[in-house]
Design a protein around this motif. Structure first.
Motif, PDB file in Angstrom:
ATOM      1  N   GLU A   1      -9.355   1.607  -7.014  1.00 19.10           N
ATOM      2  CA  GLU A   1     -10.761   1.702  -6.604  1.00 19.10           C
ATOM      3  C   GLU A   1     -11.515   0.445  -7.033  1.00 19.10           C
ATOM      4  O   GLU A   1     -12.328  -0.093  -6.273  1.00 19.10           O
ATOM      5  CB  GLU A   1     -11.412   2.944  -7.205  1.00 19.10           C
ATOM      6  N   HIS A   2     -11.223  -0.038  -8.226  1.00 14.49           N
ATOM      7  CA  HIS A   2     -11.845  -1.281  -8.696  1.00 14.49           C
ATOM      8  C   HIS A   2     -11.508  -2.442  -7.771  1.00 14.49           C
ATOM      9  O   HIS A   2     -12.332  -3.325  -7.541  1.00 14.49           O
ATOM     10  CB  HIS A   2     -11.372  -1.586 -10.118  1.00 14.49           C
ATOM     11  N   ASP A   3     -10.290  -2.429  -7.219  1.00 14.99           N
ATOM     12  CA  ASP A   3      -9.837  -3.507  -6.335  1.00 14.99           C
ATOM     13  C   ASP A   3     -10.250  -3.302  -4.881  1.00 14.99           C
ATOM     14  O   ASP A   3      -9.902  -4.108  -4.016  1.00 14.99           O
ATOM     15  CB  ASP A   3      -8.313  -3.643  -6.412  1.00 14.99           C
ATOM     16  N   GLY A   4     -10.965  -2.206  -4.584  1.00 17.45           N
ATOM     17  CA  GLY A   4     -11.467  -1.987  -3.230  1.00 17.45           C
ATOM     18  C   GLY A   4     -10.447  -1.428  -2.264  1.00 17.45           C
ATOM     19  O   GLY A   4     -10.636  -1.519  -1.045  1.00 17.45           O
ATOM     20  N   ILE A   5      -9.388  -0.807  -2.774  1.00 18.31           N
ATOM     21  CA  ILE A   5      -8.320  -0.309  -1.905  1.00 18.31           C
ATOM     22  C   ILE A   5      -8.456   1.184  -1.657  1.00 18.31           C
ATOM     23  O   ILE A   5      -8.108   1.675  -0.580  1.00 18.31           O
ATOM     24  CB  ILE A   5      -6.949  -0.655  -2.522  1.00 18.31           C
ATOM     25  N   VAL A   6      -8.967   1.935  -2.631  1.00 15.57           N
ATOM     26  CA  VAL A   6      -9.258   3.351  -2.423  1.00 15.57           C
ATOM     27  C   VAL A   6     -10.679   3.625  -2.905  1.00 15.57           C
ATOM     28  O   VAL A   6     -11.288   2.796  -3.605  1.00 15.57           O
ATOM     29  CB  VAL A   6      -8.264   4.284  -3.172  1.00 15.57           C
TER      30      VAL A   6
ATOM     31  N   ASN B   1      -3.465  -7.769  -4.898  1.00 16.55           N
ATOM     32  CA  ASN B   1      -2.855  -6.446  -4.820  1.00 16.55           C
ATOM     33  C   ASN B   1      -2.281  -6.125  -3.453  1.00 16.55           C
ATOM     34  O   ASN B   1      -1.319  -5.370  -3.344  1.00 16.55           O
ATOM     35  CB  ASN B   1      -3.852  -5.361  -5.229  1.00 16.55           C
ATOM     36  N   LEU B   2      -2.866  -6.658  -2.388  1.00 15.35           N
ATOM     37  CA  LEU B   2      -2.332  -6.403  -1.053  1.00 15.35           C
ATOM     38  C   LEU B   2      -1.464  -7.553  -0.563  1.00 15.35           C
ATOM     39  O   LEU B   2      -1.252  -7.710   0.637  1.00 15.35           O
ATOM     40  CB  LEU B   2      -3.473  -6.152  -0.056  1.00 15.35           C
ATOM     41  N   ILE B   3      -0.945  -8.350  -1.496  1.00 15.97           N
ATOM     42  CA  ILE B   3      -0.097  -9.481  -1.134  1.00 15.97           C
ATOM     43  C   ILE B   3       1.254  -9.280  -1.802  1.00 15.97           C
ATOM     44  O   ILE B   3       1.483  -9.747  -2.915  1.00 15.97           O
ATOM     45  CB  ILE B   3      -0.730 -10.817  -1.581  1.00 15.97           C
ATOM     46  N   PRO B   4       2.188  -8.551  -1.181  1.00 17.15           N
ATOM     47  CA  PRO B   4       3.451  -8.204  -1.845  1.00 17.15           C
ATOM     48  C   PRO B   4       4.357  -9.415  -2.051  1.00 17.15           C
ATOM     49  O   PRO B   4       4.903  -9.975  -1.111  1.00 17.15           O
ATOM     50  CB  PRO B   4       4.093  -7.190  -0.891  1.00 17.15           C
ATOM     51  N   ARG B   5       4.527  -9.814  -3.299  1.00 17.94           N
ATOM     52  CA  ARG B   5       5.322 -11.002  -3.606  1.00 17.94           C
ATOM     53  C   ARG B   5       6.764 -10.871  -3.131  1.00 17.94           C
ATOM     54  O   ARG B   5       7.390 -11.847  -2.719  1.00 17.94           O
ATOM     55  CB  ARG B   5       5.283 -11.242  -5.120  1.00 17.94           C
ATOM     56  N   VAL B   6       7.303  -9.632  -3.167  1.00 13.57           N
ATOM     57  CA  VAL B   6       8.696  -9.449  -2.771  1.00 13.57           C
ATOM     58  C   VAL B   6       8.908  -9.812  -1.304  1.00 13.57           C
ATOM     59  O   VAL B   6       9.985 -10.250  -0.903  1.00 13.57           O
ATOM     60  CB  VAL B   6       9.149  -8.000  -3.045  1.00 13.57           C
ATOM     61  N   PHE B   7       7.880  -9.652  -0.471  1.00 13.90           N
ATOM     62  CA  PHE B   7       7.989 -10.009   0.942  1.00 13.90           C
ATOM     63  C   PHE B   7       8.290 -11.496   1.087  1.00 13.90           C
ATOM     64  O   PHE B   7       9.183 -11.906   1.820  1.00 13.90           O
ATOM     65  CB  PHE B   7       6.699  -9.647   1.664  1.00 13.90           C
TER      66      PHE B   7
ATOM     67  N   ILE C   1       1.621   3.439  -4.092  1.00 14.54           N
ATOM     68  CA  ILE C   1       0.504   3.688  -3.172  1.00 14.54           C
ATOM     69  C   ILE C   1       0.319   2.505  -2.226  1.00 14.54           C
ATOM     70  O   ILE C   1       0.097   2.677  -1.014  1.00 14.54           O
ATOM     71  CB  ILE C   1      -0.786   3.975  -3.959  1.00 14.54           C
ATOM     72  N   LEU C   2       0.425   1.291  -2.762  1.00 14.14           N
ATOM     73  CA  LEU C   2       0.304   0.111  -1.906  1.00 14.14           C
ATOM     74  C   LEU C   2       1.410   0.074  -0.860  1.00 14.14           C
ATOM     75  O   LEU C   2       1.177  -0.292   0.302  1.00 14.14           O
ATOM     76  CB  LEU C   2       0.347  -1.163  -2.754  1.00 14.14           C
ATOM     77  N   ASP C   3       2.615   0.471  -1.248  1.00 13.20           N
ATOM     78  CA  ASP C   3       3.715   0.504  -0.296  1.00 13.20           C
ATOM     79  C   ASP C   3       3.435   1.516   0.817  1.00 13.20           C
ATOM     80  O   ASP C   3       3.719   1.257   1.988  1.00 13.20           O
ATOM     81  CB  ASP C   3       5.020   0.839  -1.008  1.00 13.20           C
ATOM     82  N   LEU C   4       2.862   2.668   0.459  1.00 15.24           N
ATOM     83  CA  LEU C   4       2.518   3.670   1.469  1.00 15.24           C
ATOM     84  C   LEU C   4       1.497   3.103   2.462  1.00 15.24           C
ATOM     85  O   LEU C   4       1.569   3.376   3.664  1.00 15.24           O
ATOM     86  CB  LEU C   4       1.958   4.926   0.793  1.00 15.24           C
ATOM     87  N   ILE C   5       0.570   2.310   1.947  1.00 18.54           N
ATOM     88  CA  ILE C   5      -0.453   1.708   2.825  1.00 18.54           C
ATOM     89  C   ILE C   5       0.161   0.623   3.695  1.00 18.54           C
ATOM     90  O   ILE C   5      -0.079   0.572   4.915  1.00 18.54           O
ATOM     91  CB  ILE C   5      -1.605   1.137   1.971  1.00 18.54           C
ATOM     92  N   LEU C   6       0.987  -0.244   3.099  1.00 24.66           N
ATOM     93  CA  LEU C   6       1.543  -1.380   3.832  1.00 24.66           C
ATOM     94  C   LEU C   6       2.629  -0.978   4.819  1.00 24.66           C
ATOM     95  O   LEU C   6       3.001  -1.775   5.685  1.00 24.66           O
ATOM     96  CB  LEU C   6       2.097  -2.414   2.850  1.00 24.66           C
ATOM     97  N   THR C   7       3.146   0.236   4.717  1.00 22.53           N
ATOM     98  CA  THR C   7       4.127   0.728   5.686  1.00 22.53           C
ATOM     99  C   THR C   7       3.505   1.713   6.674  1.00 22.53           C
ATOM    100  O   THR C   7       4.212   2.268   7.511  1.00 22.53           O
ATOM    101  CB  THR C   7       5.320   1.401   4.977  1.00 22.53           C
ATOM    102  N   GLY C   8       2.199   1.919   6.572  1.00 19.83           N
ATOM    103  CA  GLY C   8       1.526   2.784   7.530  1.00 19.83           C
ATOM    104  C   GLY C   8       1.634   4.261   7.237  1.00 19.83           C
ATOM    105  O   GLY C   8       1.173   5.088   8.040  1.00 19.83           O
ATOM    106  N   LYS C   9       2.210   4.640   6.099  1.00 18.46           N
ATOM    107  CA  LYS C   9       2.315   6.062   5.751  1.00 18.46           C
ATOM    108  C   LYS C   9       0.981   6.605   5.245  1.00 18.46           C
ATOM    109  O   LYS C   9       0.730   7.809   5.322  1.00 18.46           O
ATOM    110  CB  LYS C   9       3.418   6.263   4.711  1.00 18.46           C
ATOM    111  N   LEU C  10       0.165   5.734   4.715  1.00 21.88           N
ATOM    112  CA  LEU C  10      -1.225   6.053   4.404  1.00 21.88           C
ATOM    113  C   LEU C  10      -2.104   5.090   5.198  1.00 21.88           C
ATOM    114  O   LEU C  10      -1.856   3.881   5.181  1.00 21.88           O
ATOM    115  CB  LEU C  10      -1.513   5.898   2.908  1.00 21.88           C
ATOM    116  N   ARG C  11      -3.108   5.628   5.873  1.00 23.16           N
ATOM    117  CA  ARG C  11      -3.992   4.796   6.687  1.00 23.16           C
ATOM    118  C   ARG C  11      -5.436   4.973   6.254  1.00 23.16           C
ATOM    119  O   ARG C  11      -5.752   5.827   5.418  1.00 23.16           O
ATOM    120  CB  ARG C  11      -3.809   5.128   8.170  1.00 23.16           C
ATOM    121  N   SER C  12      -6.306   4.168   6.819  1.00 18.79           N
ATOM    122  CA  SER C  12      -7.726   4.224   6.469  1.00 18.79           C
ATOM    123  C   SER C  12      -8.243   5.653   6.540  1.00 18.79           C
ATOM    124  O   SER C  12      -8.041   6.350   7.541  1.00 18.79           O
ATOM    125  CB  SER C  12      -8.534   3.345   7.429  1.00 18.79           C
TER     126      SER C  12
END
Length: 242
Positions: free
Chosen positions: A56-61, A154-160, A17-28
């Motif tokens: 949801e706990h982390d404020g992302i959804v 959670n929104l800080i992708p270590r692999v990047f 889900i985070l990948d979908l958000i960070l690649t723009g496939k899911l937006r606000s």
């Protein structure tokens, strides 16, 4: 997508889900399609629900009764806020370490710092940097602070960062400053080094998200951001710490 053995299904869904958000496939405001995720990952709805509870706990959804889960506001300010929290929270533990560093911790950090200085590949460097963060946090962060740090990352992708060629040279000075501050028992400087590191990382990530048009920005915005290569996709959960 095949299952990742040895990885919790819930964590795999979170990363997806985070990948979908960070690649723009899911937006606000977009609805998270549980059926599509279940089919794509080959998982049941149970780990999907567990992942959504964490996000949801982390404020992302956010979840709406009888309507489903929707992506919360995700923009430049959100990315900066996640990094700002990460810097502040890690700064608390680092300041505690600088206030009263134990000889054992100093020896461990000295060894990790030598390894950071000699590491040339980003993957190696950020693996060692993760060990540095864990050494400080395991000694000086309690359970609540640990949990808050995990949520902030959670929104800080270590692999990047492990695949960004110039990140090692950009981030090493921040660890040098933090390390020196801990040795000279300067909690304010240790905290400031953590905050500065997170600000640098936010700037770099925003430059990438703007480049790939996940965000749009007025002309000239973030003009000082570091240029970076394409953001890597991370199908696996990110370890704690950078």
């Amino acid at each position: 997508m095949p299952k990742k053995y040895g990885i919790k299904e819930k964590d795999q869904v979170v990363s997806h889900i985070l990948d979908l958000i960070l690649t723009g496939k899911l937006r606000s405001g977009d609805r998270v399609d549980r059926n599509e995720i279940a089919q794509g990952l080959g998982v049941s709805r149970v780990p999907i629900q567990e992942a959504l509870v964490q996000l949801e706990h982390d404020g992302i959804v956010s979840t709406r009764y009888h309507r489903g889960a929707f992506v919360e506001r995700f923009d430049e300010a959100t990315v900066r806020e996640h990094h700002e929290l990460d810097g502040l929270l890690n700064g608390i533990a680092s300041a505690r370490a600088a206030t009263n560093p134990t000889p054992r911790l100093l020896r461990e950090l000295d060894g990790l710092m030598r390894a950071l200085r000699t590491a040339r590949e980003s993957r190696t460097f950020f693996g060692i940097a993760g060990e540095y963060r864990r050494a400080v946090n395991d000694e000086y962060a309690g359970p609540r602070l640990h949990a808050s740090i995990r949520a902030s990352q959670n929104l800080i992708p270590r692999v990047f960062w492990m695949t960004h060629q110039n990140s090692r040279d950009n981030v090493l000075p921040c660890y040098e400053e933090e390390h020196a501050a801990i040795h000279r028992r300067d909690p304010d400087a240790a905290r400031a080094a953590c905050i500065g590191r997170s600000q640098l990382m936010a700037q770099t990530m925003l430059a990438e998200l703007l480049r790939r048009r996940v965000f749009t920005s007025p002309e000239g915005a973030c003009h000082n951001a570091v240029r970076v290569p394409p953001l890597a996709v991370n199908p696996e959960p990110s370890p704690i710490g950078f």
